[in-house]
Design an enzyme around this catalytic site. Structure first.
Site, PDB file in Angstrom:
ATOM      1  N   THR A 170       0.610   0.941 -14.215  1.00  0.00           N
ATOM      2  CA  THR A 170      -0.083   0.366 -13.064  1.00  0.00           C
ATOM      3  C   THR A 170      -0.630   1.541 -12.295  1.00  0.00           C
ATOM      4  OG1 THR A 170       2.092   0.321 -12.028  1.00  0.00           O
ATOM      5  CG2 THR A 170       1.223  -1.754 -12.801  1.00  0.00           C
ATOM      6  N   GLY A 171      -1.860   1.942 -12.598  1.00  0.00           N
ATOM      7  CA  GLY A 171      -2.519   3.088 -11.965  1.00  0.00           C
ATOM      8  C   GLY A 171      -2.340   3.016 -10.479  1.00  0.00           C
ATOM      9  N   THR A 172      -2.886   2.050  -9.850  1.00  0.00           N
ATOM     10  CA  THR A 172      -2.429   1.511  -8.554  1.00  0.00           C
ATOM     11  C   THR A 172      -2.750   2.216  -7.265  1.00  0.00           C
ATOM     12  OG1 THR A 172      -0.534   0.595  -9.673  1.00  0.00           O
ATOM     13  CG2 THR A 172      -0.387   0.711  -7.329  1.00  0.00           C
ATOM     14  N   THR A 173      -2.918   1.321  -6.272  1.00  0.00           N
ATOM     15  CA  THR A 173      -2.793   1.746  -4.880  1.00  0.00           C
ATOM     16  C   THR A 173      -1.850   0.769  -4.218  1.00  0.00           C
ATOM     17  OG1 THR A 173      -5.133   2.289  -4.914  1.00  0.00           O
ATOM     18  CG2 THR A 173      -4.059   2.249  -2.773  1.00  0.00           C
TER      19      THR A 173
ATOM     20  N   GLY B  31      -3.984   5.835  -6.487  1.00  0.00           N
ATOM     21  CA  GLY B  31      -5.068   5.664  -5.519  1.00  0.00           C
ATOM     22  C   GLY B  31      -4.711   6.147  -4.134  1.00  0.00           C
TER      23      GLY B  31
END
Lengths: 253, 242
Positions: free
Chosen positions: B41-44, B173
């Site tokens: 989950t690359g995510t911010t 992010g």
């Protein structure tokens, strides 16, 4: 008053025909033979007072204390067999330590009382062990106010406003019921608890005794501790003075 | 690999194996195709405390290398009635942690007969991350409301740290919006101000981070319950496009 178990009282794994477990009741007898413990849940804290009976002048004063700490915020007072109580103290401390390790916050006293009760109850189920012969009182001052719990040898636990356990528990209970606990402040509660101990102490049967006093509440930020020396002195003199008053009243009659 | 003792397990080397393969043509290691890349989950993720509760938000992109595996992921995972966790890092690792902690808290609340404290939930998450720090890749935020301390946000990043913060960010992010936070966060904001802050932050991060994208999922947690709001892509606040 003492009932004969007639064969059904030899082990805790047996019921009597009328549904009693005699071994547990005998454990209560051991509790009733010990020095009195009085605990009062006041408005802003809890006071413990213990009548520690001394059987010989040769003992060093202050040995075999009956009030202990389980973690910083919980106080434990015991009535009954002191050796049994020592093991329960170790168990309680282990529970508190494990809870802190697992969840990062101090153990709530209600939860500790439940865990201790489960442990004590386990010893009332089997024939090859005997129940614990002590009554454990746990006190703490938590975010929702002061909490006082008592665990019996049978493993039952109740929350109390005030309780007395030991030799003079009946007389002490009557004295406690005279107090208005919900309005009592902790400083006065300490004095009242000391007074009750002095009042119910039997001068004839047990000559010497040491008074142990401890408190936990708003005054010490929820950290259970023995009362400071001046408070102790004040409480003791208050207790002794009220004894003399009672004596004077008797004289007048 | 320790040449003198080649049979030892090394977590770093193991993770390298997941992402690379040996190319016969080039005669050295190259990255593996996206189909074989681990799912992350690359995510911010954003969480902020306000008076009476917390507001949490995340983007909705799950990527496997350059392939967007799920463009409407729910990274706001519920642990108890009033406690959520925000997941960033490996999707598998964070899901496993969330499952185990949910079970632990469920059991504890049955024993204690009351909802668990947010701090306890955060500690359970932190302990798992710390215990398996060499194996997990999980950066989580635990946020919620309890009766004792109200709204709380706890950050549990990679190594197994636990710290309570009034506002915190996480995920790849987040690097692009720390400046936005420093400039725009003030203590004692109202619920609406906090909501706008969280939504704008996620939008800005989505705009710049390739591993974050999709929509914004936001949850408002207070003593009255949990309100979930999904802000779809075209409803995100407008950011100046060069």
């Amino acid at each position: 008053m003492s009932s004969i178990g007639s064969g059904y009282d030899l082990s805790a794994s047996q019921f009597s025909p009328d549904g009693r477990v005699f071994q547990v009741e005998y454990a209560n007898k051991a509790v009733e033979a010990s020095g009195t413990v009085v605990a009062l849940r006041c408005k802003d804290g809890i006071a413990f007072a213990v009548e520690k009976i001394i059987t010989s002048r040769l003992y060093e004063s202050g040995s075999n204390k009956r009030i202990h700490n389980v973690d910083k915020h919980i106080g434990m007072a015991v009535a009954g067999l002191l050796a049994d109580a020592r093991q329960l103290l170790t168990v309680a401390r282990d529970e508190a330590k494990q809870y802190k390790h697992d969840y990062g916050v101090s153990i709530p006293v209600k939860y500790l009382a439940d865990r201790l009760a489960m442990y004590m109850h386990a010893y009332t189920l089997y024939g090859f062990v005997r129940p614990f012969g002590c009554f454990i009182l746990l006190a703490a001052y938590e975010s929702d106010g002061p909490q006082l719990y008592g665990v019996e040898p049978s493993g039952v636990t109740y929350a109390y406003h005030g309780i007395a356990v030991g030799k003079a528990q009946q007389t002490a209970k009557t004295e406690i019921e005279k107090l208005k606990l919900s309005e009592l402040k902790l400083e006065d509660g300490i004095n009242e608890a000391a007074k009750i101990i002095y009042q119910v102490h039997d001068e004839v049967k047990d000559r010497m005794f040491e008074l142990e006093l401890s408190w936990v509440g708003q005054v010490n930020d929820g950290k259970h501790e023995r009362v400071p020396a001046q408070i102790f002195a004040k409480a003791e003199s208050f207790a002794k003075a009220s004894l003399e008053e009672a004596d004077d009243d008797d004289d007048e009659m | 690999m320790d040449v003198l003792n080649p049979m030892t397990y090394d977590a770093e080397e193991d993770q390298l194996r997941d992402r690379t393969k040996y190319s016969q043509m080039d005669k050295h290691l190259i990255p593996v195709e996206f189909q074989q890349q681990p799912v992350s989950t690359g995510t911010t993720i954003v969480a902020v405390e306000y008076d009476g509760g917390v507001i949490i938000g995340a983007d909705t992109r799950t990527s496997s290398g350059t392939f967007v595996m799920n463009r409407f992921t729910d990274k706001l995972t519920q642990l108890t009635d009033r406690i959520f966790c925000l997941r960033s890092g490996s999707a598998a690792d964070t899901q496993a942690i969330a499952q185990v902690v949910t079970y632990q808290l469920d059991f504890l609340s049955a024993e204690m007969n009351e909802p668990p404290l947010v701090r306890i939930a955060a500690n359970c998450v932190r302990r798992m991350i710390y215990q398996y720090r060499d194996d997990f890749l999980a950066g989580m935020i635990v946020a919620g409301w309890d009766k004792k301390l109200g709204g709380q946000v706890y950050s549990c990043p990679l190594g197994g740290l636990l710290v309570r913060q009034p506002v915190t960010l996480g995920g790849s992010g987040s690097t692009y919006i720390w400046g936005y936070l420093d400039n725009n966060y003030r203590p004692n904001m109202t619920q609406q101000e906090c909501y706008d802050f969280v939504l704008k932050g996620i939008t800005l991060a989505i705009t710049r981070d390739g591993s974050s994208g999709g929509c914004a999922r936001i949850a408002i947690i207070n003593k009255d319950g949990v309100e979930r709001i999904d802000v779809l892509g075209n409803d995100l606040p407008k950011v100046f496009d060069l």
